[in-house]
Design an enzyme around this catalytic site. Structure first.
Site, short mmCIF file in Angstrom:
data_model
loop_
_atom_site.label_atom_id
_atom_site.label_comp_id
_atom_site.label_asym_id
_atom_site.label_seq_id
_atom_site.Cartn_x
_atom_site.Cartn_y
_atom_site.Cartn_z
N LYS A 160 31.50 1.90 -19.03
CA LYS A 160 32.84 1.96 -18.39
C LYS A 160 33.84 1.04 -19.11
O LYS A 160 34.96 1.43 -19.38
CB LYS A 160 32.77 1.54 -16.91
CG LYS A 160 31.90 2.42 -16.05
CD LYS A 160 31.94 1.95 -14.60
CE LYS A 160 31.39 0.57 -14.36
NZ LYS A 160 29.93 0.44 -14.60
N ARG A 179 33.48 0.28 -5.66
CA ARG A 179 32.02 0.26 -5.78
C ARG A 179 31.35 0.44 -4.43
O ARG A 179 30.11 0.40 -4.37
CB ARG A 179 31.60 -1.08 -6.36
CG ARG A 179 31.00 -1.01 -7.74
CD ARG A 179 30.79 -2.42 -8.20
NE ARG A 179 29.82 -2.52 -9.23
CZ ARG A 179 30.11 -2.77 -10.51
NH1 ARG A 179 31.34 -2.89 -10.89
NH2 ARG A 179 29.15 -2.89 -11.38
N ARG A 232 23.38 -4.89 -24.88
CA ARG A 232 24.59 -5.67 -24.60
C ARG A 232 24.25 -7.14 -24.37
O ARG A 232 25.03 -8.02 -24.72
CB ARG A 232 25.31 -5.09 -23.38
CG ARG A 232 26.62 -5.79 -23.05
CD ARG A 232 27.39 -5.05 -21.98
NE ARG A 232 26.73 -5.07 -20.69
CZ ARG A 232 27.14 -4.39 -19.62
NH1 ARG A 232 28.20 -3.62 -19.69
NH2 ARG A 232 26.50 -4.48 -18.48
N ARG A 261 26.11 -12.50 -20.92
CA ARG A 261 26.10 -12.34 -19.46
C ARG A 261 24.70 -12.58 -18.93
O ARG A 261 23.76 -11.90 -19.33
CB ARG A 261 26.59 -10.94 -19.07
CG ARG A 261 28.09 -10.80 -19.09
CD ARG A 261 28.51 -9.37 -18.84
NE ARG A 261 27.96 -8.78 -17.62
CZ ARG A 261 28.30 -7.58 -17.17
NH1 ARG A 261 29.20 -6.85 -17.82
NH2 ARG A 261 27.77 -7.11 -16.07
N ARG A 320 20.73 -4.60 -9.83
CA ARG A 320 22.09 -4.01 -9.97
C ARG A 320 22.03 -2.49 -9.85
O ARG A 320 22.89 -1.86 -9.26
CB ARG A 320 22.70 -4.42 -11.31
CG ARG A 320 23.29 -5.83 -11.25
CD ARG A 320 23.41 -6.44 -12.62
NE ARG A 320 24.35 -5.77 -13.48
CZ ARG A 320 24.30 -5.84 -14.82
NH1 ARG A 320 23.36 -6.53 -15.42
NH2 ARG A 320 25.19 -5.22 -15.54
P1 ADP Z 1 28.31 -3.57 -14.76
O1 ADP Z 1 29.06 -2.28 -14.55
O2 ADP Z 1 27.53 -3.59 -16.02
O3 ADP Z 1 27.46 -3.96 -13.56
P2 ADP Z 1 30.66 -5.24 -14.13
O4 ADP Z 1 31.33 -6.22 -15.00
O5 ADP Z 1 31.46 -4.07 -13.66
O6 ADP Z 1 29.36 -4.77 -14.93
O7 ADP Z 1 30.10 -5.98 -12.81
C1 ADP Z 1 29.34 -7.15 -12.88
C2 ADP Z 1 29.11 -7.71 -11.50
O8 ADP Z 1 30.36 -8.07 -10.90
C3 ADP Z 1 28.46 -6.79 -10.46
O9 ADP Z 1 27.06 -6.79 -10.56
C4 ADP Z 1 28.95 -7.40 -9.15
O10 ADP Z 1 28.23 -8.58 -8.85
C5 ADP Z 1 30.37 -7.84 -9.50
N1 ADP Z 1 31.37 -6.78 -9.22
C6 ADP Z 1 32.19 -6.19 -10.12
N2 ADP Z 1 32.99 -5.30 -9.53
C7 ADP Z 1 32.67 -5.30 -8.22
C8 ADP Z 1 33.12 -4.58 -7.07
N3 ADP Z 1 34.09 -3.65 -7.17
N4 ADP Z 1 32.56 -4.86 -5.88
C9 ADP Z 1 31.60 -5.79 -5.75
N5 ADP Z 1 31.11 -6.49 -6.79
C10 ADP Z 1 31.63 -6.26 -8.01
#
Ligand code: ADP
Length: 193
Positions: free
Chosen positions: A14, A87, A126, A132, A144
């Site tokens: 994404k 999400r 990654r 991360r 996750r």
């Molecule tokens: P990925 O898609 O690889 O999980 P992101 O950077 O989108 O990576 O998200 C990393 C973490 O940030 C998630 O595992 C969660 O803990 C938090 N997070 C990100 N966006 C949201 C959201 N919209 N709602 C709740 N938690 C979020």
């Protein structure tokens, strides 16, 4: 002004594709993951509140991310591409309100799909460069993906009902997925011109 949600499981790409699309179509890329990591990096009270949840691979509270997106939408008049939000179904409902408040319309939700083993492979890859901690631990990665199945996947039904959802195959190379995405976004950009 176009407003797009890029949807998909952790590791599907994404962030990569939101960056490419933002550049090509002059959209603002809003990633809730990046916003949260910036808060942690800056050591803000909000960052301190979400740090443990993010490290574990839990979703952070809806109110936190809804507040961040509200602030980001208020700061620009340009079209946006949302990455990692909504999400949960509650976030999707909140986004309808936020868009209405900010006089925006949702144009499309594009789901990028790829098989589970490919997602895990990409997250491992990654991890070598992202730094991360949530990419570096197998239990966290598994968790996750469980969070995605339980809380995020149902968001697709929310958008299917409103006819806003388009799914594309994201299992191949970046440029193949990019071409598929651009076909969808080109149509959106030309619509209502
Ligand atoms: P990925 O898609 O690889 O999980 P992101 O950077 O989108 O990576 O998200 C990393 C973490 O940030 C998630 O595992 C969660 O803990 C938090 N997070 C990100 N966006 C949201 C959201 N919209 N709602 C709740 N938690 C979020």
């Amino acid at each position: 002004m176009k407003n797009i949600v890029l949807f998909g499981a952790p590791g599907v790409g994404k962030g990569t594709h939101a960056n490419i699309l933002a550049e090509k179509y002059d959209l603002i890329h809003l990633s809730t993951g990046d916003m949260l990591r910036a808060e942690i990096e800056a050591g803000t009270p909000l960052g301190k509140r979400v740090e443990t949840a993010m490290e574990r691979g839990d979703l952070v509270g809806d109110d936190v991310v809804i507040g961040l997106v509200d602030k980001a939408l208020a700061s620009t008049d340009q079209g946006v591409i949302l990455d990692g939000f909504p999400r949960t179904v509650q976030q999707a409902q909140a986004l309808d309100f936020l868009f209405a408040n900010h006089r925006r319309r949702m144009d499309c939700v594009i789901s990028i799909d790829a098989p589970r083993e490919e997602l895990v492979r990409r997250i491992h890859e990654r991890a070598l460069i992202s730094g991360r901690t949530d990419d570096a631990n197998d239990d966290t990665i598994r968790h996750r993906l469980e969070e995605y199945d339980a809380k995020t996947k149902p968001v697709t039904d929310y958008y299917k009902v409103s006819g806003l959802l388009v799914s594309i195959d994201g299992s191949g190379e970046i440029n193949q997925t990019s071409m598929r995405l651009c076909k969808v976004v080109d149509i959106l950009m030309n619509r209502g011109k």
